[in-house]
Design a protein around this motif. Sequence first.
Motif, short mmCIF file in Angstrom:
data_model
loop_
_atom_site.label_atom_id
_atom_site.label_comp_id
_atom_site.label_asym_id
_atom_site.label_seq_id
_atom_site.Cartn_x
_atom_site.Cartn_y
_atom_site.Cartn_z
N ILE A 136 0.97 -1.33 -0.01
CA ILE A 136 -0.01 0.11 -0.04
C ILE A 136 0.95 1.30 0.21
O ILE A 136 0.63 2.17 -0.51
CB ILE A 136 -0.89 0.09 1.24
CG1 ILE A 136 -1.96 -1.09 0.86
CG2 ILE A 136 -1.69 1.16 1.51
CD1 ILE A 136 -2.82 -1.35 2.24
N ARG A 137 1.90 1.27 0.88
CA ARG A 137 2.97 2.33 0.95
C ARG A 137 3.51 2.54 -0.62
O ARG A 137 3.87 3.54 -0.97
CB ARG A 137 4.00 2.07 1.80
CG ARG A 137 3.45 2.43 3.52
CD ARG A 137 4.62 2.68 4.03
NE ARG A 137 5.60 1.43 4.38
CZ ARG A 137 5.21 0.39 5.01
NH1 ARG A 137 4.35 0.57 5.79
NH2 ARG A 137 6.27 -0.59 5.10
N SER A 180 -3.91 0.01 -3.88
CA SER A 180 -5.07 -0.07 -2.75
C SER A 180 -6.08 -0.41 -3.26
O SER A 180 -6.49 -0.48 -4.53
CB SER A 180 -5.08 1.23 -2.02
OG SER A 180 -5.39 1.31 -0.91
N GLY A 188 -7.13 5.64 7.32
CA GLY A 188 -6.54 5.58 6.15
C GLY A 188 -5.35 6.64 5.86
O GLY A 188 -4.43 6.27 5.17
N MET A 242 -3.42 7.68 8.30
CA MET A 242 -2.24 7.42 9.11
C MET A 242 -0.95 7.23 8.65
O MET A 242 -0.89 6.16 7.60
CB MET A 242 -2.67 6.64 10.15
CG MET A 242 -3.53 7.28 11.06
SD MET A 242 -3.79 6.20 12.50
CE MET A 242 -5.30 6.84 13.35
N PRO A 243 0.25 7.69 8.97
CA PRO A 243 1.46 7.11 8.42
C PRO A 243 1.67 6.13 9.26
O PRO A 243 1.08 5.70 10.19
CB PRO A 243 2.28 8.33 8.97
CG PRO A 243 1.67 8.79 9.93
CD PRO A 243 0.34 8.76 9.80
N ARG A 291 -11.45 5.97 2.29
CA ARG A 291 -10.42 5.38 3.09
C ARG A 291 -9.44 4.86 2.19
O ARG A 291 -7.95 4.98 2.45
CB ARG A 291 -10.88 4.21 3.99
CG ARG A 291 -9.96 3.99 4.97
CD ARG A 291 -10.54 3.22 6.03
NE ARG A 291 -11.60 2.01 5.66
CZ ARG A 291 -10.88 0.99 5.30
NH1 ARG A 291 -9.99 0.73 5.10
NH2 ARG A 291 -12.01 0.18 4.98
N THR A 345 -5.07 6.42 1.48
CA THR A 345 -4.01 5.85 1.57
C THR A 345 -2.84 6.23 0.52
O THR A 345 -1.75 5.90 0.31
CB THR A 345 -3.81 4.09 1.54
OG1 THR A 345 -4.30 3.94 0.11
CG2 THR A 345 -4.68 3.53 2.57
#
Lengths: 243, 315
Positions: free
Chosen positions: A77-78, A82, A103, A105-106, A155, A159
């Motif tokens: 995802i990073r 997604s 969603g 948040m780091p 959400r 990301t």
Amino acid sequence: MSHPLEITNLVKRFGGLTATDDVSFHIEQGQSVGLIGPNGAGKTTIFSQIMGELRQNSGTIRLYGEDIGDLSTPARIRRGVSRTYQVPRPFGDMSVVENIRVGLMPDSIWKMITQGPDRDREIELALSVGFSENDLNRRPDELSMGDLRKLEMARTMATGPSVMLLDEVFAGLTKGEISQIGELIQQMRRDGMTFLIVSHDLGALEPLIDRAIAINYGSKIAEGAYADVISDPNVRSSYLGVA
Amino acid sequence: MGLRWYHFAMWAGFIALMYAMPELVSKGTLRTFIFANFLAVFAISWDVLSGRTGYISFGHPFLIGIGAYTTAILTKRFDVAIEISIPIAVVVTMIASTLFILPALRIRGSYFALVTLAFMELIYQLVQVIRPDLTGGTRGMSGIQTLTRGAVNGYYMSLSLMLAVAISMWLLMRTRVGTALSAIGMSEDSVLGSGLSTTRLKLFAFLTGAFVAGLGGAFYVHYLGSIAPRALFDINFVFTIIVAALIGGSSTIIGPMVGAFFLTYLLEYLRPYLPGAERYFIYGGIALLLYMYQPKGIYHIVMQAWERFKPGKSA
């Protein structure tokens, strides 16, 4: 240049069943591809392998040229891919904005503690998928299926993906909601997002995609322009039930 | 964190009231309050570890016991100073809590709870068999150095510990990490799907909960001056901790604190009328009624009332 998403010779077996049978395809930058096939054809299984929720038995999955086949789901995802789920899975005791907050948040506990939430971005995302100001503090049990799908989109968008996989985004929606979500996808296509979309609602899917891939029994049976795929004899017999 | 003036006002009022308590109540009542303070610490610790993530620990005395035994053995058998043995006990407890992460990677729900229960049984057996010269075996240990003398000092010590734990955990859980831990309890898959490493978050919850449990266990043993394995590794002790957290309102920090005081006071209040185990029927009954009426606990009952008069609501 490498493709946003490229799958080569993907194989996934569950015991004696081959759920993904040597599937290869790629998606070009900014393209939107529809993945179609009858129930049980293995569409969602492909999504799960791209996200790392299931591990392939063999084959490679590349994201912008990088082999992501061994990475964890959060790591993928990073890197910019997604997905949404057929059955939306919101955080039940959280409001719309709080769901989106997760969603955004780091993936760093230190940053979660030291940095406050980005309220503006949370609201911007909620409004961008079609929520109104009044919806922001509503909870999932007060939302319609269409709203739940919008929340899932928001959400997922939070990301920060560059490739989005949408699984049955139109299932259970009213006509109005279908056109709303369709318009949202069109807007994101204009902004350069790359999509892979699963839908049984071919009427709603057609205008959203550049081309289509049909699978059946885990194998790719056709690929190309939507009209060509849908008139392919194999697709017609397996999917549409006509010879 | 969204702190408002009334948060400060409520904490200040609560702290002032609690520090004035020795002037207001008898020494006997004060001893009840001391137990309530420690129970609150354990319930908060349980809440941090289990309340939000939904990974229910039935083996909390495993962590408390490791903190208590470590400092007891260090001070009594090796003459280590308390200022050094307590931090060591806390670190050892945190290391031990990483054992929880192994089952938590694979199993959820009641299976996880059973594994943690097994941890508690395991350590109960271990302290009895392995090196009883160190642990005191079945009889436990006594004559452990105490931090305070008398009910008043004991009360101030336990209160200061409880407030430090409660306020720091309350602040921590108001940040996004609290939101993320709650999200795990609601849908772990969706947390993964939001790009967050749930393993790391669970480990953080376990380490933080163990930090508090180890701290509470270590201070408790230096308050009591003794340690009794049968009372410590007891399923009733587990239930008291969990019921305190649930009656008060889990995943709120304030709730477990309220629940600990409610439960301790209730048990003491009933003591003259029902000296035996019947008291536990009453407390079980009240817990049951509360769950039926408001499963989220006392905290939510109060919050619902508060929402009606919340300052600045119209603004």
